[in-house]
Scaffold this active site. Structure first.
Site, PDB file in Angstrom:
ATOM      1  N   LYS A  82     -11.937 -50.210 -11.523  1.00 25.49           N
ATOM      2  CA  LYS A  82     -11.366 -51.123 -12.517  1.00 25.49           C
ATOM      3  C   LYS A  82      -9.844 -51.045 -12.559  1.00 25.49           C
ATOM      4  O   LYS A  82      -9.278 -49.955 -12.513  1.00 25.49           O
ATOM      5  CB  LYS A  82     -11.891 -50.765 -13.914  1.00 25.49           C
ATOM      6  N   GLY A 236     -23.228 -49.496 -17.351  1.00 22.72           N
ATOM      7  CA  GLY A 236     -22.060 -48.656 -17.584  1.00 22.72           C
ATOM      8  C   GLY A 236     -22.486 -47.306 -18.093  1.00 22.72           C
ATOM      9  O   GLY A 236     -22.887 -46.422 -17.336  1.00 22.72           O
TER      10      GLY A 236
END
Lengths: 295, 202
Positions: A82, A236
């Site tokens: 990310k 996640g």
């Protein structure tokens, strides 16, 4: 055609190869190996999973390159990482490290509150979050090769991902059935690039893969998102914040493939131990909602 | 409703399944997604699509596909493996002790071109196809060595990227990611008339 790197087909194609699969957040080599062995199609290398980012507070940035490198070396499946929204340099660093896919992610603290990264300028493909078709089409316009619902990361609560998936699907259906003369106004109302809407109408679907993300905590959650039309699932905090990560990871993978085999999902859900502890979104203060980030 | 039209299955455990199905439909053929081993009895040819080979392998083993797939090939039913499908079909995988289905006499190197940033598309000449074919390589494997009865269909920069051994067809690239159905047609023509296609190609 001469050899061409990073073309639209190559970038979007990479996401197409992930379809029907599960992408798992991991924070070290050991977790990455568990994810790979359980049948994950990719891992997302992070310093903290979203629920820990929530708990830690402060500014959340790109992961320490040592962690990204450790994960890159640990597995043969693709590795994602990310970058902060608008953080051109974090994205370039991840690209230079050889990360296979970059998530320009609202889970991290945005670096730019006005502009996203011009993703078409990169060789590496990007995935971005969206809550509606306007946001989805803007990200595609910037060059995102894959989409995912934003959901509400780190909550273990599927309600927002469901909302976002249903909304995008409904808006795509509406566009597909519109007349020529209605499309420009729709583009204006959605805040969507006109050319992207034209493409969606011509193809009858989004031009890129759209995964579910943000709140998947159980095998049934993953199957629900597939049932609603997701092309695949990001998990996640759901795997490594559960009581038994190996079992959860494998059960979520199987439930994603066989999402309409309810007897199987029942079986998979037995003796898993407890899922991550969830958060009621309505109890979440507005400033802590990650899905509001992005423009 | 019984007809003589051949039916082609696509192994639907993970990956670019729908893309192959769209190609089959574009050729006016009948296609079906295979998610249970018993469905193999109802099809005349099988495509193992691109995806993540480790993830697909995991599900092949867990859902009892291993032996049925090996028997499918032993019965001379045609199989096409693209990218991950090629890795799964190979008898040998470089830097790995175990193969997956172990059906085709090829040694395959996984992620042979590097990571995603090294993925590319290029036009290639493919044996049996007129002109060039748009070839999309995504974290693709290539074939390092082949057995004596393996026919090489395409090479790129000196490496083998498409081949055939009897009923087995493989490619490093993804024909399903382009609008060009010519590569799939090579395979479906073989499914429709194995002996006839044999003579055309060899």
């Amino acid at each position: 055609m001469e050899k061409q790197l990073g073309s639209e087909t190559v970038k979007r194609g990479m996401a197409q190869m992930q379809k029907g699969g599960v992408i798992m957040d991991v924070i070290n080599a050991e977790q990455a190996k568990i994810a790979e062995a359980s049948g994950a199609v990719a891992v997302m290398a992070l310093e903290r999973v979203p629920s820990d980012i929530r708990a830690a507070g402060g500014v959340a940035r790109m992961a320490d390159p040592r962690i990204v490198e450790e994960v890159l070396n640990a597995v043969s499946i693709p590795v994602m990482a990310k970058a902060r929204i608008g953080h051109i340099v974090e994205a370039r660093v991840l690209e230079a490290m050889g990360v296979d896919y970059i998530d320009e992610s609202e889970v991290l603290t945005p670096a730019d509150e006005e502009y996203h990264i011009l993703k078409s300028a990169y060789t590496v493909p990007f995935v971005c979050g969206c809550r509606d078709l306007g946001e989805a089409a803007r990200r595609i316009g910037e060059g995102a090769a894959m989409l995912r619902t934003k959901g509400e990361p780190g909550t273990g609560n599927i309600v927002e991902a469901v909302r976002h998936m249903r909304k995008v699907q409904a808006q795509v259906r509406k566009v597909v059935h519109m007349n020529d003369d209605e499309l420009m106004t729709e583009a204006k109302l959605l805040g969507a690039p006109y050319e992207i809407l034209k493409q969606i109408r011509a193809e009858g679907k989004l031009p890129v893969v759209n995964f579910a993300a943000g709140g998947v905590a159980t095998p049934a959650d993953a199957a629900l998102m597939m049932e609603l039309g997701a092309d695949g699932v990001f998990v996640g905090s759901g795997v490594f914040k559960s009581e038994n990560p190996e079992k959860f990871a494998s059960a979520i993978v199987q439930a994603t493939t066989y999402y309409n085999d309810y007897e199987l999902i029942g079986k998979l859900s037995k003796e898993l131990g407890s899922a991550m502890k969830g958060i009621d979104i309505s109890k979440l203060p507005a400033e802590e909602r990650m899905q509001e980030r992005g423009w | 409703m019984q007809n003589n039209r051949k039916k082609i299955g696509i192994l639907g455990l993970q990956g670019a399944v729908q893309e192959h199905l769209n190609h089959i439909k574009a050729l006016g053929l009948e296609g079906t997604i295979v998610k249970k081993p018993e469905q193999l009895d109802e099809i005349d040819g099988l495509i193992i699509p691109g995806g993540e080979s480790t993830a697909i392998k995991n599900l092949i083993v867990r859902y009892g596909f291993l032996e049925p797939l090996q028997n499918f090939s032993k019965n001379d039913k045609p199989i096409l493996g693209t990218c991950a499908g090629m890795v799964l079909l190979a008898k040998e995988i470089a830097d790995s002790e175990e193969s997956h289905l172990g059906l085709m006499d090829i040694k395959v190197k996984r992620n042979a071109y590097g990571r995603q940033r090294d993925s590319f598309e290029v036009d290639l000449e493919v044996k049996g196809i007129q002109g060039t074919f748009p070839s999309v390589f995504i974290r693709a494997p290539y074939i390092e060595t082949v057995g004596s009865d393996v026919e090489i269909l395409a090479t790129y920069e000196g490496n083998i990227v498409a081949a055939r051994q009897g009923n087995l067809f493989v490619s490093s690239f993804h024909p399903e990611l382009t609008a060009d159905t010519k590569f799939l047609k090579l395979f479906t023509e073989f499914v429709n008339a194995p002996t006839e296609a044999n003579t055309v190609l060899l």
